[in-house]
Design an enzyme around this catalytic site. Sequence first.
Site, mmCIF file in Angstrom:
data_model
loop_
_atom_site.group_PDB
_atom_site.id
_atom_site.type_symbol
_atom_site.label_atom_id
_atom_site.label_comp_id
_atom_site.label_asym_id
_atom_site.label_seq_id
_atom_site.Cartn_x
_atom_site.Cartn_y
_atom_site.Cartn_z
ATOM 1 C CG ASP A 247 -0.273 -0.106 2.353
ATOM 2 O OD1 ASP A 247 1.005 -0.790 2.614
ATOM 3 O OD2 ASP A 247 -0.749 0.384 3.711
ATOM 4 C CG HIS B 135 -2.269 3.649 7.372
ATOM 5 N ND1 HIS B 135 -2.083 2.408 7.969
ATOM 6 C CD2 HIS B 135 -1.688 3.269 6.250
ATOM 7 C CE1 HIS B 135 -1.735 1.294 7.525
ATOM 8 N NE2 HIS B 135 -1.077 1.932 6.184
#
Lengths: 266, 266
Positions: free
Chosen positions: A24, A228
Amino acid sequence: MQLRKNRIRFTRINHIFISHLHGDHCFGLMGLVSTLGLLGRTADLHIYGHEDLERIFQPQLNYFCRDMPYRIVFHAVNTSVSELVYEDHKVKVHSIPLKHRVPTCGYLFTEQPSDNHLIKEQMDFYQIPIKDIAGIKKGGDFITDDGVVVPNHLLTTPGPAPRSYAFCSDTKYTESIVPIIQDVDLLYHEATFLAGDEKLAAKTFHSSARQAAEIAKLANAKQLIIGHFSTRYKDLSLFEDEAVSVFANTAIAKEGCEFSVPLSTR
Amino acid sequence: MQLRKNRIRFTRINHIFISHLHGDHCFGLMGLVSTLGLLGRTADLHIYGHEDLERIFQPQLNYFCRDMPYRIVFHAVNTSVSELVYEDHKVKVHSIPLKHRVPTCGYLFTEQPSDNHLIKEQMDFYQIPIKDIAGIKKGGDFITDDGVVVPNHLLTTPGPAPRSYAFCSDTKYTESIVPIIQDVDLLYHEATFLAGDEKLAAKTFHSSARQAAEIAKLANAKQLIIGHFSTRYKDLSLFEDEAVSVFANTAIAKEGCEFSVPLSTR
């Protein structure tokens, strides 16, 4: 796609800083690098990250980007110490060692000190020649033809304070970063979990919103952005509430948000 | 992200067919493969493509997906001949050799023949036992206790015709694919350019909308979808108009569109 959606000009990107080699945080790199080539870029692109980055991406570049009109320059970053990784006339970039499951570092972006502002009346009074202006802006004193020293503080006022931005993702709670990011203007710190899941956070080397806010408080940051977030939570306002109770000036990172760091005097 | 946006269940994906190793056709693979692992997939995932696919992706898989809970099985496809690359009880998949700048093939997806439909009155008339039903559905005749053969066509009507879908991207105009996709129900054919730029199309090994429609007409396709439009054109209706003038049943591939292939009797 996100750059296009947010109308960020591709040509403005010359340096890319990668925190760590989890998907990611780096799978988008090949697509971006490749698109820049298709758009006819010719300027070097500098990519900073753990030494494995080059080892993993170079074979792909060799395969997919053989005829690219520009050059990629990899810079290996030692993620275990804070060091200067880049500097130009406008900005310095230091690494911030973080604690995650793989070698990881954040990045501290600090503006170079700005020039002092000239006090026009004093310029006129001492009849300062053009050739001396640049030195005085940088903090130099003025010496008259008679050898008299006019100290800089009589000639100038300080320019705006250099602004700073720290990017800290991904990491477990670690106070070791506090001295590095002390007094930062804008701190991005990951907040994957809520405080109720801090055991899970520690196990997966992530932080809670509360912990991100603790770091911001300890570092005397001016503003905190958290992001996040784990997809297990549906309501992002819980992150905001939790962080705000520890560090008031906290914002949630949402796709497309813009944050400005205002200039302030020293 | 597109799968989520279009509410396609990740667990339904068990086979991935890659046409060729250009970034816009394979850079998303690592992210998808990685996400499937994070979602806890355990079933094997089969990936079909040019032999270089495994050579390029395996090192990345080794690095980024060490602890993945499922297995990836690469299947090398010879892109220069049409061959059966996959088959199960529902579908067959053949490769379609295409002409592009790197080894490339499309894929033809064909349903397996469906069972015949039983004619209930005849079942009753001949008092056909349960044990013989499956064979008759598959086209078998019925033999009475007296040894009389009752031919299948007296007992059943044909089931729906097997449907087919051909994916042909990226490729220059090539009539060599026509026999492979003859009478296909749904043809996707790339149309990167408009007819006015066919020289550029040939040079870059792409097709025009007109050429895609010519292929659909020659192959007697039932419906054509065109896509992969160059960003140089702002008005996609030009592609539609150009193709429709050659092959009427043409649609434009837009993000999120769904196309159904209706069942038809044989």
